[in-house]
Scaffold this motif. Structure first.
Motif, PDB file in Angstrom:
ATOM      1  N   THR A 212       3.581 -14.440 -13.005  1.00 44.96           N
ATOM      2  CA  THR A 212       3.193 -13.598 -12.035  1.00 44.96           C
ATOM      3  C   THR A 212       1.942 -12.978 -11.830  1.00 44.96           C
ATOM      4  N   ILE A 213       1.548 -12.492 -13.246  1.00 49.45           N
ATOM      5  CA  ILE A 213       0.278 -11.576 -13.287  1.00 49.45           C
ATOM      6  C   ILE A 213      -0.798 -12.302 -13.897  1.00 49.45           C
ATOM      7  N   ILE A 214      -0.470 -12.796 -15.160  1.00 44.74           N
ATOM      8  CA  ILE A 214      -1.657 -13.369 -16.175  1.00 44.74           C
ATOM      9  C   ILE A 214      -1.922 -14.815 -15.745  1.00 44.74           C
ATOM     10  N   ILE A 215      -1.008 -15.773 -15.374  1.00 45.45           N
ATOM     11  CA  ILE A 215      -1.637 -16.866 -14.937  1.00 45.45           C
ATOM     12  C   ILE A 215      -2.430 -17.060 -13.727  1.00 45.45           C
ATOM     13  N   PRO A 216      -1.924 -16.339 -12.503  1.00 44.82           N
ATOM     14  CA  PRO A 216      -2.717 -16.280 -11.355  1.00 44.82           C
ATOM     15  C   PRO A 216      -3.923 -15.444 -11.380  1.00 44.82           C
ATOM     16  N   THR A 217      -4.199 -14.726 -12.550  1.00 51.10           N
ATOM     17  CA  THR A 217      -5.582 -14.082 -12.614  1.00 51.10           C
ATOM     18  C   THR A 217      -6.442 -15.092 -13.349  1.00 51.10           C
ATOM     19  N   CYS A 218      -5.902 -15.819 -14.211  1.00 52.70           N
ATOM     20  CA  CYS A 218      -6.669 -17.175 -14.885  1.00 52.70           C
ATOM     21  C   CYS A 218      -6.794 -18.311 -14.401  1.00 52.70           C
ATOM     22  N   ARG A 219      -6.508 -18.375 -13.130  1.00 47.84           N
ATOM     23  CA  ARG A 219      -6.265 -19.714 -12.208  1.00 47.84           C
ATOM     24  C   ARG A 219      -7.245 -20.918 -12.745  1.00 47.84           C
ATOM     25  N   PRO A 220      -8.591 -20.492 -12.837  1.00 45.98           N
ATOM     26  CA  PRO A 220      -9.473 -21.436 -12.953  1.00 45.98           C
ATOM     27  C   PRO A 220      -9.430 -22.073 -14.458  1.00 45.98           C
ATOM     28  N   GLN A 221      -9.273 -21.161 -15.370  1.00 45.53           N
ATOM     29  CA  GLN A 221      -8.956 -21.782 -16.736  1.00 45.53           C
ATOM     30  C   GLN A 221      -7.601 -22.396 -17.082  1.00 45.53           C
ATOM     31  N   VAL A 222      -6.677 -21.916 -16.125  1.00 46.22           N
ATOM     32  CA  VAL A 222      -5.393 -22.787 -16.227  1.00 46.22           C
ATOM     33  C   VAL A 222      -5.818 -24.203 -15.564  1.00 46.22           C
ATOM     34  N   THR A 223      -6.200 -24.381 -14.398  1.00 44.02           N
ATOM     35  CA  THR A 223      -6.549 -25.547 -13.811  1.00 44.02           C
ATOM     36  C   THR A 223      -7.503 -26.401 -14.888  1.00 44.02           C
ATOM     37  N   ASN A 224      -8.224 -25.850 -15.469  1.00 44.85           N
ATOM     38  CA  ASN A 224      -8.988 -26.762 -16.735  1.00 44.85           C
ATOM     39  C   ASN A 224      -8.085 -27.216 -17.586  1.00 44.85           C
ATOM     40  N   ALA A 225      -7.455 -26.370 -17.935  1.00 43.53           N
ATOM     41  CA  ALA A 225      -6.381 -26.927 -19.017  1.00 43.53           C
ATOM     42  C   ALA A 225      -5.372 -27.887 -18.405  1.00 43.53           C
ATOM     43  N   VAL A 226      -5.074 -27.842 -17.317  1.00 45.51           N
ATOM     44  CA  VAL A 226      -4.157 -28.908 -16.787  1.00 45.51           C
ATOM     45  C   VAL A 226      -5.029 -30.163 -16.577  1.00 45.51           C
ATOM     46  N   ILE A 227      -6.278 -30.053 -16.173  1.00 50.24           N
ATOM     47  CA  ILE A 227      -6.992 -31.278 -16.164  1.00 50.24           C
ATOM     48  C   ILE A 227      -7.218 -32.053 -17.323  1.00 50.24           C
ATOM     49  N   TRP A 228      -7.511 -31.180 -18.260  1.00 53.13           N
ATOM     50  CA  TRP A 228      -7.599 -31.632 -19.713  1.00 53.13           C
ATOM     51  C   TRP A 228      -6.408 -32.446 -19.992  1.00 53.13           C
ATOM     52  N   SER A 229      -5.371 -32.038 -20.093  1.00 51.71           N
ATOM     53  CA  SER A 229      -4.025 -32.447 -20.550  1.00 51.71           C
ATOM     54  C   SER A 229      -3.836 -33.840 -19.610  1.00 51.71           C
TER      55      SER A 229
END
Length: 302
Positions: A212-229
């Motif tokens: 609820t705090i960390i992942i929403p703050t880093c949404r662009p990088q999380v999206t990059n990780a999802v796309i790479w995977s």
């Protein structure tokens, strides 16, 4: 009678200086600048043509009869456009079923790598514990290990638990990967620790603070990780080919390789199958382009 010169206000000399605009430049400089721009444009256009030409040939060959480009040139006759190549590809090899299997593999593998990567990155950044730098170093070491070196151990492990020739057998060895952990760890390290401490003081546990705090703050990088995977799972070939025997668990990449060896494996049919494989990845990159740019440029200008 002596006349004293009027003092010049401070900064007036700077205002009187001529502005160095395009009109003050010599004509030769303008000509050289224009030629340089044209040369750069031609170079970029040439490189774009090199990249785009194979894509264009693939798509045109997929929608035209076999040998049409050799007869009509690089621009085919619109009257010859057909979907017969796609029907032949789907008939020769069960591509539709393998398409569904690939979607399932991508979903499971991407979710698994995102969960394990986020949990590992959170543990490497926020909780203070001895040895976390060593643990992060071990994660980096895994990035230098070629995937081919662990194929035999993975094959023996999956076979020993009875998951050979299953979708789970394709997915299990890749539920965790070093690159998503590294990418998310770097993203989480850029989050101010005061935000995490405030969430903890507010009564949030580690799981709640993460999702609820960390992942929403880093949404662009999380999206990059999802796309790479997702791209890595979709383009996987050697491991699905090794661990599966029937079309029930084979992915679309394995199906395309079998399409080339089938009786209907003419160039146009193979191109049609390749287009079916490339379209999802192209759509993924196009729709996620904004997140990719934000993830690459985030933190550069601060």
């Amino acid at each position: 009678m002596d006349i004293k010169p009027t003092p010049t206000p401070a900064g007036a000399d700077k205002q009187r200086r001529p502005r160095h605009d395009l009109r003050s430049r010599p004509r030769g400089a303008l000509r050289i600048t224009g030629i340089g721009t044209i040369v750069r444009f031609l170079v970029v256009l040439f490189l774009a043509a090199i990249v785009f030409l194979p894509v264009y040939v693939s798509y045109v060959s997929a929608f035209t009869p076999n040998g049409e480009m050799a007869r009509s040139g690089i621009v085919p006759n619109p009257a010859h456009v057909t979907l017969a190549n796609f029907r032949a590809a789907a008939t020769a090899v069960p591509l539709l079923r393998e398409y569904v299997v690939s979607i399932g593999v991508v979903t499971l593998q991407t979710v698994g790598q995102l969960l394990t990567g986020a949990l590992a990155a959170y543990a490497l950044v926020f909780p203070r514990w001895r040895g976390r730098r060593i643990a992060f170093g071990l994660v980096l070491v895994t990035l230098a290990i070629p995937g081919e070196t662990i194929v035999i151990p993975n094959y023996e492990l999956v076979g020993s638990i009875g998951l050979r020739n299953t979708i789970l057998g394709v997915v299990i060895p890749y539920l965790a990967a070093g690159y998503p952990i590294f990418l998310l760890r770097q993203a989480f390290a850029a989050v101010p620790v005061e935000i995490w401490e405030a969430a903890r003081l507010d009564g949030a546990g580690d799981i709640r603070a993460l999702f609820t705090i960390i992942i929403p703050t880093c949404r662009p990088q999380v999206t990059n990780a999802v796309i790479w995977s997702a791209l890595a799972a979709w383009n996987g070939f050697f491991w699905p080919l090794l661990i599966t025997d029937t079309a029930a668990a084979r992915t679309i990449q394995v199906g395309i390789s079998q399409l080339a060896a089938s009786e209907a494996g003419s160039p146009s049919v193979i191109f049609a199958g390749a287009v079916l494989v490339v379209v999802p990845t192209m759509l993924l990159v196009i729709f996620a382009q904004r997140f990719l740019i934000n993830g690459l440029t985030r933190g550069v200008l601060r």
